[in-house]
Design an enzyme around this catalytic site. Structure first.
Site, PDB file in Angstrom:
ATOM      1  N   PRO A  18      -0.005  -5.915  -8.624  1.00 17.81           N
ATOM      2  CA  PRO A  18      -0.254  -6.974  -7.644  1.00 17.81           C
ATOM      3  C   PRO A  18      -0.634  -6.346  -6.311  1.00 17.81           C
ATOM      4  O   PRO A  18       0.121  -5.537  -5.767  1.00 17.81           O
ATOM      5  CB  PRO A  18       1.092  -7.693  -7.555  1.00 17.81           C
ATOM      6  CG  PRO A  18       2.104  -6.671  -7.978  1.00 17.81           C
ATOM      7  CD  PRO A  18       1.417  -5.768  -8.953  1.00 17.81           C
ATOM      8  N   GLN A  72       3.451 -13.132  -9.123  1.00 17.52           N
ATOM      9  CA  GLN A  72       4.475 -12.405  -8.371  1.00 17.52           C
ATOM     10  C   GLN A  72       4.830 -13.152  -7.090  1.00 17.52           C
ATOM     11  O   GLN A  72       3.949 -13.570  -6.339  1.00 17.52           O
ATOM     12  CB  GLN A  72       4.011 -10.991  -8.002  1.00 17.52           C
ATOM     13  CG  GLN A  72       5.158 -10.181  -7.409  1.00 17.52           C
ATOM     14  CD  GLN A  72       4.741  -8.822  -6.892  1.00 17.52           C
ATOM     15  OE1 GLN A  72       4.118  -8.732  -5.837  1.00 17.52           O
ATOM     16  NE2 GLN A  72       5.098  -7.778  -7.613  1.00 17.52           N
ATOM     17  N   CYS A 102       7.524  -4.446  -1.691  1.00 20.24           N
ATOM     18  CA  CYS A 102       6.510  -4.403  -0.632  1.00 20.24           C
ATOM     19  C   CYS A 102       7.094  -3.782   0.634  1.00 20.24           C
ATOM     20  O   CYS A 102       8.106  -4.259   1.154  1.00 20.24           O
ATOM     21  CB  CYS A 102       5.984  -5.795  -0.327  1.00 20.24           C
ATOM     22  SG  CYS A 102       4.783  -5.822   1.036  1.00 20.24           S
ATOM     23  N   LYS A 141       9.387  -5.803  -9.723  1.00 18.16           N
ATOM     24  CA  LYS A 141       8.707  -4.606  -9.219  1.00 18.16           C
ATOM     25  C   LYS A 141       9.455  -4.141  -7.975  1.00 18.16           C
ATOM     26  O   LYS A 141       9.702  -4.926  -7.058  1.00 18.16           O
ATOM     27  CB  LYS A 141       7.258  -4.889  -8.869  1.00 18.16           C
ATOM     28  CG  LYS A 141       6.493  -3.634  -8.434  1.00 18.16           C
ATOM     29  CD  LYS A 141       4.998  -3.912  -8.268  1.00 18.16           C
ATOM     30  CE  LYS A 141       4.232  -2.608  -8.060  1.00 18.16           C
ATOM     31  NZ  LYS A 141       4.487  -1.991  -6.754  1.00 18.16           N
ATOM     32  N   GLY A 205       2.455   4.299  -9.029  1.00 14.06           N
ATOM     33  CA  GLY A 205       2.266   5.249  -7.936  1.00 14.06           C
ATOM     34  C   GLY A 205       1.547   6.495  -8.390  1.00 14.06           C
ATOM     35  O   GLY A 205       2.021   7.222  -9.271  1.00 14.06           O
ATOM     36  N   ASP A 206       0.366   6.752  -7.820  1.00 20.70           N
ATOM     37  CA  ASP A 206      -0.398   7.985  -8.041  1.00 20.70           C
ATOM     38  C   ASP A 206      -1.007   8.110  -9.432  1.00 20.70           C
ATOM     39  O   ASP A 206      -1.310   9.220  -9.875  1.00 20.70           O
ATOM     40  CB  ASP A 206       0.457   9.224  -7.753  1.00 20.70           C
ATOM     41  CG  ASP A 206       0.904   9.318  -6.312  1.00 20.70           C
ATOM     42  OD1 ASP A 206       0.416   8.519  -5.487  1.00 20.70           O
ATOM     43  OD2 ASP A 206       1.749  10.180  -5.996  1.00 20.70           O
ATOM     44  N   GLY A 228      -2.851   0.550  -9.502  1.00 24.74           N
ATOM     45  CA  GLY A 228      -3.198  -0.200  -8.305  1.00 24.74           C
ATOM     46  C   GLY A 228      -4.497   0.264  -7.698  1.00 24.74           C
ATOM     47  O   GLY A 228      -5.594  -0.105  -8.141  1.00 24.74           O
ATOM     48  N   ARG A 229      -4.397   1.119  -6.688  1.00 21.18           N
ATOM     49  CA  ARG A 229      -5.566   1.471  -5.880  1.00 21.18           C
ATOM     50  C   ARG A 229      -6.708   2.102  -6.676  1.00 21.18           C
ATOM     51  O   ARG A 229      -7.873   1.955  -6.303  1.00 21.18           O
ATOM     52  CB  ARG A 229      -5.124   2.388  -4.734  1.00 21.18           C
ATOM     53  CG  ARG A 229      -4.378   1.643  -3.628  1.00 21.18           C
ATOM     54  CD  ARG A 229      -3.819   2.579  -2.575  1.00 21.18           C
ATOM     55  NE  ARG A 229      -2.658   3.325  -3.070  1.00 21.18           N
ATOM     56  CZ  ARG A 229      -1.993   4.214  -2.354  1.00 21.18           C
ATOM     57  NH1 ARG A 229      -2.386   4.496  -1.124  1.00 21.18           N
ATOM     58  NH2 ARG A 229      -0.940   4.835  -2.861  1.00 21.18           N
TER      59      ARG A 229
END
Length: 336
Positions: A18, A72, A102, A141, A205-206, A228-229
């Site tokens: 998300p 979410q 967040c 999350k 993450g990563d 994510g990114r």
């Protein structure tokens, strides 16, 4: 096979994280087409929903082709969160996810998101009551902890599981880290390897390459990874990861023609969803740099893409991009 409630996923599912102003229905649909196994909406404020705030309500939109999809929500007030569950159920998602991770100040300052990591008892009690209040699977999350001195993620995960949490996704950083430094996957693996844990544990993450996803699976033993990114402007990433997991080889990077075709479709779907061309054009801009990442001498086109206000203008620029860069080799496209 990984299961969340009655939802059956593959052996090592790839989840779209998300992301605020990113994980909207058009982008989720594109990621689903390109290999995502489970997608989550942008996070939605419980207070915004119960006030019927237009932006929050709009985030409840779901395309059937996205499923399975999780909505979410975030908040720290029990009454508001339970009312939000009732509102969310009307959109018929497959999963309700609670954001306890967040790190943004405006969220944390209200005790929501990662702010609740300062009050684990509240985190657990909110989860328990929300599980009791819905027939849908409830997932969480979160992050490792508030800071390095307050990491209790193994205990926290156990307690969430014990009150009915159906799966947990853990970002391998503390709130204090924000997005700095490296994500610590060893802490997530410790949760997974806890013999008392039986719900799926997903790492976040990563995960920036197919190799990193394989590492998360093979070296850390996690049940899946949340991406994510790395997916922004790159919905192909999910299929790239799956192909590498299956074969040990990399898929060819998407051609310029493919990138333009998907970028155009993204904008077309965004306009249809927003019903506002200018707003759709502006909100799709964040993806353009990544859609065309790695192309030499592209700066002038990038500037034009992120400053053009009309859809036709964007389409015209993209047609120019095909004419100018359509024959760029895969080797050059791979250069970052």
């Amino acid at each position: 096979m990984v299961k969340i409630g009655d939802i059956e996923l593959c052996d090592f599912p790839l989840l779209l994280a998300p992301m605020e102003d990113v994980s909207d229905p058009p982008f989720r649909a594109l990621c689903k087409e390109h290999g995502a196994d489970l997608v989550y909406t942008e996070f939605i404020s419980s207070e915004g929903l119960i006030r019927d705030a237009a932006k929050s309500v709009k985030k409840l939109d779901i395309y059937e082709k996205e499923r399975p999809v999780g909505i979410q929500i975030f908040g720290a007030n029990l009454e508001s969160m339970l009312r939000t569950v009732e509102i969310v159920e009307q959109s018929k998602p497959d999963i309700i996810d609670i954001n306890f991770g967040c790190p943004v100040k405006k969220v944390v300052s209200k005790g929501a998101g990662a702010g609740i990591l300062k009050d684990i008892d509240l985190m657990v009690s909110l989860t328990k009551e929300m599980v009791k209040h819905t027939h849908l699977p409830v997932t969480v999350k979160t992050r490792l902890g508030w800071d390095e001195n307050s990491i209790m993620i193994e205990e926290v995960a156990e307690r969430l599981q014990d009150v009915g949490c159906a799966a947990i996704s853990i970002h391998g950083r503390t709130r204090a880290q924000m997005y700095k430094g490296d994500a610590d996957w060893t802490r997530i693996a410790a949760v997974k390897n806890n013999p008392r844990m039986h719900i799926p544990v997903f790492g976040n993450g990563d995960v920036t390459s197919p190799e990193r996803a394989v590492e998360m699976r093979d070296d850390y033993g996690l049940d899946g990874c949340m991406i994510g990114r790395a997916s922004i402007g790159n919905p192909w990433f999910f299929n790239e990861v799956k192909h590498f997991m299956a074969t040990g080889a990399h898929l060819p990077v998407a051609s310029i023609k493919d990138r333009v075709e998907v970028a155009k479709r993204h904008l077309e779907m965004e306009i249809a969803w927003k019903e506002n061309e200018v707003q759709a054009v502006m909100e799709t801009r964040r993806h353009y740099a990544n859609y065309f990442k790695g192309i030499r001498d592209f700066k002038a086109y990038r500037i034009r893409l992120v400053t053009e206000d009309s859809a036709q203008g964007v389409y015209d620029i993209m047609n120019e991009i095909v004419d100018r860069f359509g024959h760029v080799s895969h080797e050059l496209l791979m250069q970052k």
